[in-house]
Design a protein around this motif. Structure first.
Motif, PDB file in Angstrom:
ATOM      1  N   SER A  96      -7.941  49.310  36.818  1.00 17.08           N
ATOM      2  CA  SER A  96      -7.863  49.339  38.274  1.00 17.08           C
ATOM      3  C   SER A  96      -9.255  49.154  38.874  1.00 17.08           C
ATOM      4  N   GLY A  98     -11.351  49.395  42.969  1.00 13.83           N
ATOM      5  CA  GLY A  98     -11.276  49.671  44.401  1.00 13.83           C
ATOM      6  C   GLY A  98     -11.695  48.430  45.168  1.00 13.83           C
ATOM      7  N   VAL A 186     -14.878  47.219  43.267  1.00 14.65           N
ATOM      8  CA  VAL A 186     -15.759  48.037  42.430  1.00 14.65           C
ATOM      9  C   VAL A 186     -14.952  48.680  41.299  1.00 14.65           C
ATOM     10  N   GLU A 187     -15.530  48.668  40.120  1.00 17.51           N
ATOM     11  CA  GLU A 187     -14.934  49.338  38.957  1.00 17.51           C
ATOM     12  C   GLU A 187     -16.089  49.695  38.024  1.00 17.51           C
ATOM     13  N   MET A 188     -15.819  50.055  36.774  1.00 10.82           N
ATOM     14  CA  MET A 188     -16.887  50.659  35.986  1.00 10.82           C
ATOM     15  C   MET A 188     -17.103  50.063  34.585  1.00 10.82           C
ATOM     16  N   ASP A 212      -6.892  50.893  45.307  1.00  8.33           N
ATOM     17  CA  ASP A 212      -7.302  51.535  46.566  1.00  8.33           C
ATOM     18  C   ASP A 212      -8.302  50.607  47.250  1.00  8.33           C
TER      19      ASP A 212
HETATM   20  N1  HPA Z   1     -15.022  53.136  42.124  1.00  2.26           N
HETATM   21  C1  HPA Z   1     -15.135  52.919  40.813  1.00  2.26           C
HETATM   22  N2  HPA Z   1     -14.109  52.605  40.039  1.00  2.26           N
HETATM   23  C2  HPA Z   1     -12.888  52.494  40.610  1.00  2.26           C
HETATM   24  C3  HPA Z   1     -12.701  52.716  41.961  1.00  2.26           C
HETATM   25  C4  HPA Z   1     -13.839  53.045  42.769  1.00  2.26           C
HETATM   26  O1  HPA Z   1     -13.730  53.246  43.995  1.00  2.26           O
HETATM   27  N3  HPA Z   1     -11.362  52.546  42.225  1.00  2.26           N
HETATM   28  C5  HPA Z   1     -10.771  52.236  41.049  1.00  2.26           C
HETATM   29  N4  HPA Z   1     -11.691  52.195  40.054  1.00  2.26           N
END
Ligand code: HPA
Length: 242
Positions: A96, A98, A186-188, A212
């Motif tokens: 996922s 954002g 944005v993700e990680m 989101d």
């Molecule tokens: N930030 C980081 N990673 C995410 C986000 C976020 O807002 N939403 C889903 N993964």
């Protein structure tokens, strides 16, 4: 004494193997769910540290699915071991993100063409500021074609891979800056995956589902997350076996 494994964090069980293409959700229980609901004859190949990995068949072709954990340090460790020690040729992250861009809406699928990061991971490559973490073009094209065929609202663009989910300093307007230069979500993990694949001369793609929106505050209900997860999965699996 146990058997000697070439890798530190994955220990492929006797009599099992990893497919050439691996799908990686962050959550190992999601890997289990994918194996049990999408693959035929799934076989567990790894459970070290609970990072479940399975190999099974999709449309008659072998695919593996394994958790990556959250963030660049966890994902890159597993990705490098899969590429280097287990003959993996391609990894597709499924996860996922954002939304940041106004054009990106919850439930959209986003194919990450490239990723910008605040992570120090790229220092390992020692070409500071010069390596653009980039998806494999062939996989990106295939995923786009699959999404079009399925009629799923899909964007292609650049994402921001952040080492932070919570920014300790509220004055840091990082997401605003990312939006200002056209990053879409944005993700990680994606930048770490792409840099690892590039350095190991392998292929990677992130297929993301927008859960989101950072600026509108919009977010999906659990049912909507399930539906959009299904679309992302279908695109990723069809890409994996093409
Ligand atoms: N930030 C980081 N990673 C995410 C986000 C976020 O807002 N939403 C889903 N993964």
């Amino acid at each position: 004494m146990g058997k000697i494994s070439p890798s530190a964090c994955i220990d492929v069980k006797d009599g099992t193997h990893v497919a050439k293409v691996v799908l990686m959700p962050g959550d190992p229980l999601r890997a289990k769910y994918v194996a049990e609901h999408y693959l035929e004859n799934p076989v567990l190949f790894n459970d070290v540290r609970g990072m479940l990995g399975y190999t099974g068949l999709f449309e008659g072709k072998e695919v593996s699915v394994m958790g990556s954990g959250m963030g660049i340090p966890s994902l890159t460790l597993y990705a490098h071991e899969l590429f280097s020690f287990y003959g993996v040729e391609a990894i597709i992250r499924i996860g996922s993100a954002g939304g940041i861009a106004d054009s990106v809406k919850c439930r959209d699928v986003l194919l990450a063409m490239s990723a910008t990061t605040n992570s120090a991971y790229s220092d390992a490559i020692d070409l500071p500021g010069y390596v653009a973490p980039t998806a494999d073009w062939g996989m990106l094209k295939t995923a786009w074609d699959m999404a079009e065929e399925m009629g799923v609202r899909t964007s292609v663009g650049s994402v921001y891979t952040s080492d932070f989910f919570y920014y300790p300093n509220a004055a840091m307007k990082v997401n605003e800056k990312a939006k200002a230069v056209g990053l879409m979500a944005v993700e990680m993990e994606t930048a770490g995956l792409y840099l690892t694949a590039m350095a190991d001369h392998k292929k990677a793609l992130s297929v993301l589902s927008i859960s989101d929106h950072v600026f509108s505050g919009e977010h999906l209900s659990p049912e909507e997350i399930r539906d959009s997860f299904h679309e992302m999965m279908e695109i990723a699996l069809k890409t994996a076996v093409r």
